[in-house]
Enzyme design. Structure first.
Site, PDB file in Angstrom:
ATOM      1  N   ASP A  43       0.859  -1.206  -0.012  1.00  0.00           N
ATOM      2  CA  ASP A  43      -0.035   0.038   0.120  1.00  0.00           C
ATOM      3  C   ASP A  43       1.009   1.248  -0.124  1.00  0.00           C
ATOM      4  O   ASP A  43       0.253   2.204  -0.237  1.00  0.00           O
ATOM      5  CB  ASP A  43      -1.008   0.121   1.161  1.00  0.00           C
ATOM      6  CG  ASP A  43      -0.340   0.036   2.553  1.00  0.00           C
ATOM      7  OD1 ASP A  43       0.890  -0.123   2.678  1.00  0.00           O
ATOM      8  OD2 ASP A  43      -1.247   0.203   3.313  1.00  0.00           O
ATOM      9  N   SER A  44       2.049   0.921  -0.009  1.00  0.00           N
ATOM     10  CA  SER A  44       3.281   2.059  -0.140  1.00  0.00           C
ATOM     11  C   SER A  44       3.167   2.688  -1.393  1.00  0.00           C
ATOM     12  O   SER A  44       3.504   3.634  -1.884  1.00  0.00           O
ATOM     13  CB  SER A  44       4.565   1.421   0.142  1.00  0.00           C
ATOM     14  OG  SER A  44       4.890   0.690  -0.688  1.00  0.00           O
ATOM     15  N   ASP A  82      -1.108  -6.066  -0.720  1.00  0.00           N
ATOM     16  CA  ASP A  82      -1.369  -5.543   0.740  1.00  0.00           C
ATOM     17  C   ASP A  82      -2.949  -5.112   0.818  1.00  0.00           C
ATOM     18  O   ASP A  82      -3.340  -4.481  -0.117  1.00  0.00           O
ATOM     19  CB  ASP A  82      -0.500  -4.229   0.661  1.00  0.00           C
ATOM     20  CG  ASP A  82       0.339  -4.119   1.831  1.00  0.00           C
ATOM     21  OD1 ASP A  82      -0.004  -4.824   2.956  1.00  0.00           O
ATOM     22  OD2 ASP A  82       1.008  -3.086   2.038  1.00  0.00           O
ATOM     23  N   LYS A 112      -1.084  -9.411   2.556  1.00  0.00           N
ATOM     24  CA  LYS A 112      -0.406  -8.915   3.739  1.00  0.00           C
ATOM     25  C   LYS A 112      -1.358  -8.097   4.279  1.00  0.00           C
ATOM     26  O   LYS A 112      -1.941  -7.337   3.768  1.00  0.00           O
ATOM     27  CB  LYS A 112       0.849  -8.287   3.526  1.00  0.00           C
ATOM     28  CG  LYS A 112       1.737  -7.603   4.668  1.00  0.00           C
ATOM     29  CD  LYS A 112       3.024  -7.062   4.313  1.00  0.00           C
ATOM     30  CE  LYS A 112       2.935  -5.755   3.733  1.00  0.00           C
ATOM     31  NZ  LYS A 112       2.217  -4.829   4.708  1.00  0.00           N
ATOM     32  N   GLU A 114      -1.319  -5.431   8.346  1.00  0.00           N
ATOM     33  CA  GLU A 114      -0.609  -4.901   9.306  1.00  0.00           C
ATOM     34  C   GLU A 114      -1.301  -5.414  10.760  1.00  0.00           C
ATOM     35  O   GLU A 114      -2.601  -5.349  10.910  1.00  0.00           O
ATOM     36  CB  GLU A 114      -0.464  -3.572   9.269  1.00  0.00           C
ATOM     37  CG  GLU A 114       0.421  -3.095   8.045  1.00  0.00           C
ATOM     38  CD  GLU A 114       0.467  -1.533   8.046  1.00  0.00           C
ATOM     39  OE1 GLU A 114       0.096  -0.915   8.897  1.00  0.00           O
ATOM     40  OE2 GLU A 114       1.051  -1.154   6.673  1.00  0.00           O
ATOM     41  N   GLU A 178       9.123  -4.390  10.902  1.00  0.00           N
ATOM     42  CA  GLU A 178       9.253  -3.063  10.461  1.00  0.00           C
ATOM     43  C   GLU A 178       9.889  -2.366  11.455  1.00  0.00           C
ATOM     44  O   GLU A 178       9.140  -2.237  12.671  1.00  0.00           O
ATOM     45  CB  GLU A 178       8.311  -2.360   9.412  1.00  0.00           C
ATOM     46  CG  GLU A 178       8.826  -1.248   9.112  1.00  0.00           C
ATOM     47  CD  GLU A 178       8.042  -0.542   7.985  1.00  0.00           C
ATOM     48  OE1 GLU A 178       6.782  -1.117   7.417  1.00  0.00           O
ATOM     49  OE2 GLU A 178       8.053   0.501   7.565  1.00  0.00           O
TER      50      GLU A 178
HETATM   51  O1  KIV Z   1       3.574  -1.053   1.692  1.00  0.00           O
HETATM   52  C1  KIV Z   1       4.764  -1.573   1.844  1.00  0.00           C
HETATM   53  O2  KIV Z   1       5.800  -1.366   0.914  1.00  0.00           O
HETATM   54  C2  KIV Z   1       5.367  -2.332   2.999  1.00  0.00           C
HETATM   55  C3  KIV Z   1       6.652  -2.687   3.047  1.00  0.00           C
HETATM   56  C4  KIV Z   1       7.541  -1.602   3.390  1.00  0.00           C
HETATM   57  C5  KIV Z   1       6.983  -3.964   3.902  1.00  0.00           C
HETATM   58  O3  KIV Z   1       4.444  -2.662   3.797  1.00  0.00           O
END
Ligand code: KIV
Length: 260
Positions: A43-44, A82, A112, A114, A178
């Site tokens: 989600d980055s 994500d 993924k 969090e 992280e």
């Molecule tokens: O969204 C992302 O890029 C991440 C990584 C930094 C692990 O969660």
């Protein structure tokens, strides 16, 4: 294709590996062909591609759009989608539905999420969706953490270590660590059977992940957790300036780039 069994075997054999974020087709293709085993459609994408200040505004539709593009470019790598903020925190049903969309409509092989959402992890694993967990500095909680701060210092170390253990028990196949002290990440790595994937968590993790924009030097600023292995921003600027110079001088297009 990389499988969750490969990762477990690599950990058992002490083989270190990498994960990179990817947000589009050509980048996914380049990383896949270079042999990167795990591609995370993070989600980055929000702050690295879409121009948001952080990851909080990212929607499921945006994640699906980018996950599809990456899945099209990946032949050998495992693609992890994500789950964005508020797509899984409200109810388990909504989390299952949205994780399912990343797999079914996005082409992701795993998802993924969090934080220690143990019941959701359990449920997803039960229905056949592999889950990568993510603890420590979790960017979706940036305001609750009071900024992007290192987590798990002092007394808080027990809580983070406990979350890692619970997530492994819930069935996660790997776990991103992280922004935490290297010593804590090392202890967690030593205590789990599943691989840990570190970012800003020291050298003892089983794998390391970087945001592709940081690695390639695309963004103006590289955060402390990232490392710039190339200066693509400089390369792109030079190329664009060379193009402008040639057009302004009338030397492009030349004969080779024109039809007769
Ligand atoms: O969204 C992302 O890029 C991440 C990584 C930094 C692990 O969660």
């Amino acid at each position: 294709m990389t499988t969750i069994h490969d990762l477990k075997a690599w950990k058992a054999a002490g083989r270190r590996f990498t994960m990179l974020t990817a947000y589009d087709f050509p980048t996914a293709q380049i990383l896949d062909r270079a042999g990167v085993p795990l591609l995370l459609v993070g989600d980055s994408v929000g702050n690295n591609v879409l121009g948001y200040a952080d990851t909080l505004p990212v929607t499921m539709e945006e994640m699906l759009h980018h996950t599809r593009a990456v899945a099209r470019g990946a032949e050998r790598a495992m693609v992890i989608g994500d789950l964005p903020f508020l797509s899984y925190q409200v109810s388990i049903e909504e989390g299952v539905h949205n994780a399912g969309r990343l797999v079914k409509q996005g082409g992701a092989h795993a998802v993924k999420l969090e934080g220690p959402h143990l019941d959701l992890v359990h449920r997803l694993v039960d229905i056949g969706i592999p889950v990568m967990a993510h603890i420590g500095l979790t960017p979706q909680s940036v305001h609750a953490m009071g900024g992007y701060r290192v987590q798990g210092r002092g007394e808080a170390a027990h809580r983070v270590a406990d979350e890692a253990e619970q997530l492994e028990k819930a069935g996660a196949f790997s776990i991103v660590l992280e922004g935490m002290p290297a010593e804590l990440a090392g202890e967690i790595t030593g205590s789990l059977q599943i691989p840990t994937i570190g970012i800003g968590a020291g050298p003892s993790c089983d794998a390391q992940v970087l945001v592709i924009n940081d690695l390639l030097g695309i963004n103006e600023r590289v955060p402390k957790l990232g490392k710039k292995f190339a200066d693509l921003r400089g390369v792109m600027t030079d190329a664009v300036e060379a193009f402008m110079r040639e057009v302004e001088a009338g030397t492009f297009p030349d004969e080779d780039h024109s039809y007769s």
